[in-house]
Design a protein around this motif. Structure first.
Motif, short mmCIF file in Angstrom:
data_model
loop_
_atom_site.label_atom_id
_atom_site.label_comp_id
_atom_site.label_asym_id
_atom_site.label_seq_id
_atom_site.Cartn_x
_atom_site.Cartn_y
_atom_site.Cartn_z
N THR A 164 -1.09 -14.65 45.34
CA THR A 164 0.10 -15.51 45.45
C THR A 164 0.58 -15.96 44.08
OG1 THR A 164 -0.49 -16.31 47.65
CG2 THR A 164 0.94 -17.71 46.34
N VAL A 165 -0.36 -16.42 43.26
CA VAL A 165 0.01 -16.95 41.95
C VAL A 165 0.42 -15.82 41.02
CG1 VAL A 165 -0.82 -18.26 39.95
CG2 VAL A 165 -1.52 -18.93 42.26
N ARG A 166 -0.30 -14.70 41.04
CA ARG A 166 0.04 -13.58 40.15
C ARG A 166 1.41 -13.00 40.51
NH1 ARG A 166 -4.05 -8.57 39.58
NH2 ARG A 166 -3.21 -8.13 41.65
N PHE A 167 1.73 -12.94 41.81
CA PHE A 167 3.03 -12.42 42.23
C PHE A 167 4.16 -13.31 41.74
CE2 PHE A 167 6.45 -12.23 45.45
CZ PHE A 167 6.80 -10.88 45.32
N SER A 168 3.96 -14.63 41.79
CA SER A 168 4.99 -15.57 41.33
C SER A 168 5.31 -15.35 39.86
CB SER A 168 4.53 -17.01 41.55
OG SER A 168 4.45 -17.30 42.92
N ARG A 169 4.30 -15.03 39.06
CA ARG A 169 4.54 -14.75 37.65
C ARG A 169 5.45 -13.55 37.49
NH1 ARG A 169 2.44 -15.67 32.58
NH2 ARG A 169 2.49 -13.90 31.15
N GLY A 170 5.22 -12.53 38.29
CA GLY A 170 6.03 -11.32 38.21
C GLY A 170 7.48 -11.55 38.58
N LEU A 171 7.75 -12.51 39.44
CA LEU A 171 9.12 -12.79 39.85
C LEU A 171 9.99 -13.24 38.68
CD1 LEU A 171 8.57 -14.67 43.24
CD2 LEU A 171 9.43 -12.35 42.92
N PHE A 172 9.36 -13.77 37.66
CA PHE A 172 10.11 -14.22 36.48
C PHE A 172 10.13 -13.16 35.37
CE2 PHE A 172 9.41 -18.16 38.66
CZ PHE A 172 10.53 -18.93 38.36
N GLY A 173 9.72 -11.94 35.73
CA GLY A 173 9.76 -10.85 34.76
C GLY A 173 8.69 -10.92 33.71
N LYS A 174 7.66 -11.73 33.94
CA LYS A 174 6.57 -11.85 32.98
C LYS A 174 5.57 -10.70 33.18
CE LYS A 174 7.23 -15.93 30.88
NZ LYS A 174 7.13 -16.17 29.42
N SER A 175 5.06 -10.20 32.09
CA SER A 175 4.05 -9.15 32.19
C SER A 175 2.75 -9.71 32.75
CB SER A 175 3.80 -8.52 30.81
OG SER A 175 3.34 -9.51 29.90
N ARG A 176 1.95 -8.84 33.30
CA ARG A 176 0.69 -9.27 33.90
C ARG A 176 -0.20 -9.94 32.86
NH1 ARG A 176 -3.20 -5.52 37.75
NH2 ARG A 176 -5.06 -6.88 37.69
N ASP A 177 -0.75 -11.08 33.23
CA ASP A 177 -1.64 -11.83 32.33
C ASP A 177 -2.68 -12.53 33.20
OD1 ASP A 177 -2.94 -13.42 30.50
OD2 ASP A 177 -1.13 -14.08 29.47
N ASP A 178 -3.73 -11.80 33.54
CA ASP A 178 -4.77 -12.36 34.41
C ASP A 178 -5.49 -13.53 33.76
OD1 ASP A 178 -4.05 -10.49 36.26
OD2 ASP A 178 -5.83 -9.22 36.02
N ALA A 179 -5.57 -13.53 32.45
CA ALA A 179 -6.25 -14.62 31.75
C ALA A 179 -5.47 -15.93 31.95
CB ALA A 179 -6.38 -14.31 30.26
N HIS A 180 -4.14 -15.85 31.89
CA HIS A 180 -3.34 -17.06 32.11
C HIS A 180 -3.46 -17.54 33.55
CE1 HIS A 180 -0.15 -20.00 31.99
NE2 HIS A 180 0.43 -19.40 33.02
N VAL A 181 -3.41 -16.61 34.50
CA VAL A 181 -3.55 -17.00 35.91
C VAL A 181 -4.90 -17.67 36.13
CG1 VAL A 181 -3.69 -16.14 38.28
CG2 VAL A 181 -1.98 -15.21 36.71
N GLU A 182 -5.94 -17.14 35.51
CA GLU A 182 -7.25 -17.76 35.64
C GLU A 182 -7.26 -19.16 35.08
OE1 GLU A 182 -11.88 -17.19 34.11
OE2 GLU A 182 -10.56 -15.44 34.18
N ARG A 183 -6.63 -19.36 33.91
CA ARG A 183 -6.58 -20.69 33.29
C ARG A 183 -5.90 -21.69 34.23
NH1 ARG A 183 -5.43 -17.84 28.58
NH2 ARG A 183 -3.18 -18.17 28.85
N VAL A 184 -4.79 -21.27 34.83
CA VAL A 184 -4.06 -22.15 35.73
C VAL A 184 -4.91 -22.52 36.94
CG1 VAL A 184 -2.09 -22.29 37.30
CG2 VAL A 184 -1.77 -21.40 34.99
#
Length: 307
Positions: A98-118
């Motif tokens: 859910t969180v990783r998909f939301s990042r993609g909606l804003f055209g951001k490249s995949r960043d699993d490290a940031h998702v983990e931090r959040v």
């Protein structure tokens, strides 16, 4: 430094004739927490929705990070994370997805490290592989915040972020919000919890009937509007206030053993010494004194005319 959000002469009217916002102007500085207080229907959510580009204003202008939120919508919206009042999650999707998909909606490249931090920041890391339907209401609100933070916004809107959340989770959320502010994120929250605004906000805005009544630094607001209350405990109950004391507007308790006197803390003279003298002259003996300053809730209710 230019404000990160600038709202100029914003109005919103509907075909019914109802005016949700009435000539609202507001500048919000980068890195501050501002709380918007107001009763239901005051215009708080309408204001947030217009700034975020979800609702179109009838007139006025909004800039976000220097971008006009209509002419340069994508640039303005990319700076904003929004946590709405309503919980809207895909029930069978895992928290991580859910969180990783939301990042993609804003055209951001995949960043699993940031998702983990959040997720770690919001105490959701242990729930990353759990479907959202298995979460409590408080945890679902955290997932909504994680979604809003997934694309690394500079501004975070929290519309009633702790509604329905227990006291423990509320305080955890406050700590998260303070941490975000320390990281430079600008936070705008609406809340019905006066203690939430008093605890967290740098500035407080009060909205009622679509009008922004004031925006002021929290402590300055308290100094400007707060009054003190002096509670006088008596040895013997009073059944009626003597006529010679009527100008003090004393409020007796139900049992008559306590009198409350309200005075302006900005006044050169409080009148307390004279009050005590006149009480003694009237045969009313004071056993103890206790003073307290008006709470933010009392200030707020006074401003919106609900005293």
């Amino acid at each position: 430094m230019a404000p990160i959000i600038s709202v100029q002469n914003l109005t919103k009217s509907y075909a019914s004739g109802m005016r949700a916002l009435d000539d609202v102007s507001l500048d919000i500085d980068e890195g501050e927490i501002i709380a918007l207080l107001g009763p239901n229907g005051a215009g708080k959510t309408t204001l947030i929705s217009i700034i975020c580009g979800l609702v179109q204003a009838s007139s006025g202008r909004v800039t976000v990070g220097g971008h006009d939120n209509l002419r340069d919508y994508r640039a303005a919206r990319s700076l904003i994370g929004l946590v709405p009042q309503e919980i809207a999650l895909e029930s069978f999707e895992k928290v991580w997805d859910t969180v990783r998909f939301s990042r993609g909606l804003f055209g951001k490249s995949r960043d699993d490290a940031h998702v983990e931090r959040v997720l770690r920041q919001l105490s959701l890391w242990d729930k990353r592989n759990v479907t959202t339907r298995e979460l409590s209401g408080g945890m679902k609100r955290r997932v909504m915040m994680a979604k809003a933070l997934s694309h690394e916004p500079r501004i975070l809107f929290l519309d009633e972020p702790t509604a329905g959340v227990d006291v423990s989770l509320r305080r955890d959320m406050w700590q998260v919000v303070r941490g975000l502010r320390d990281d430079g994120v600008t936070i705008i929250l609406t809340t019905h919890y006066i203690d939430e605004a008093e605890e967290m906000a740098d500035r407080i805005g009060v909205i009622n009937h679509g009008k922004l009544l004031l925006v002021q630094e929290k402590h300055a607001l308290m100094r400007s509007f707060a009054r003190k209350h002096l509670r006088l405990s008596l040895y013997e109950p009073v059944t009626a206030i003597p006529a010679q004391l009527a100008h003090y507007a004393l409020r007796p308790s139900d049992d008559g053993l306590t009198l409350t006197y309200e005075y302006d803390i900005r006044a050169g003279r409080t009148g307390i010494t004279r009050l005590i003298t006149e009480l003694a002259a009237a045969g009313i003996a004071v056993r103890d004194l206790e003073s307290r300053q008006s709470s933010l809730e009392e200030v707020f209710l006074g401003l919106v005319g609900e005293t």
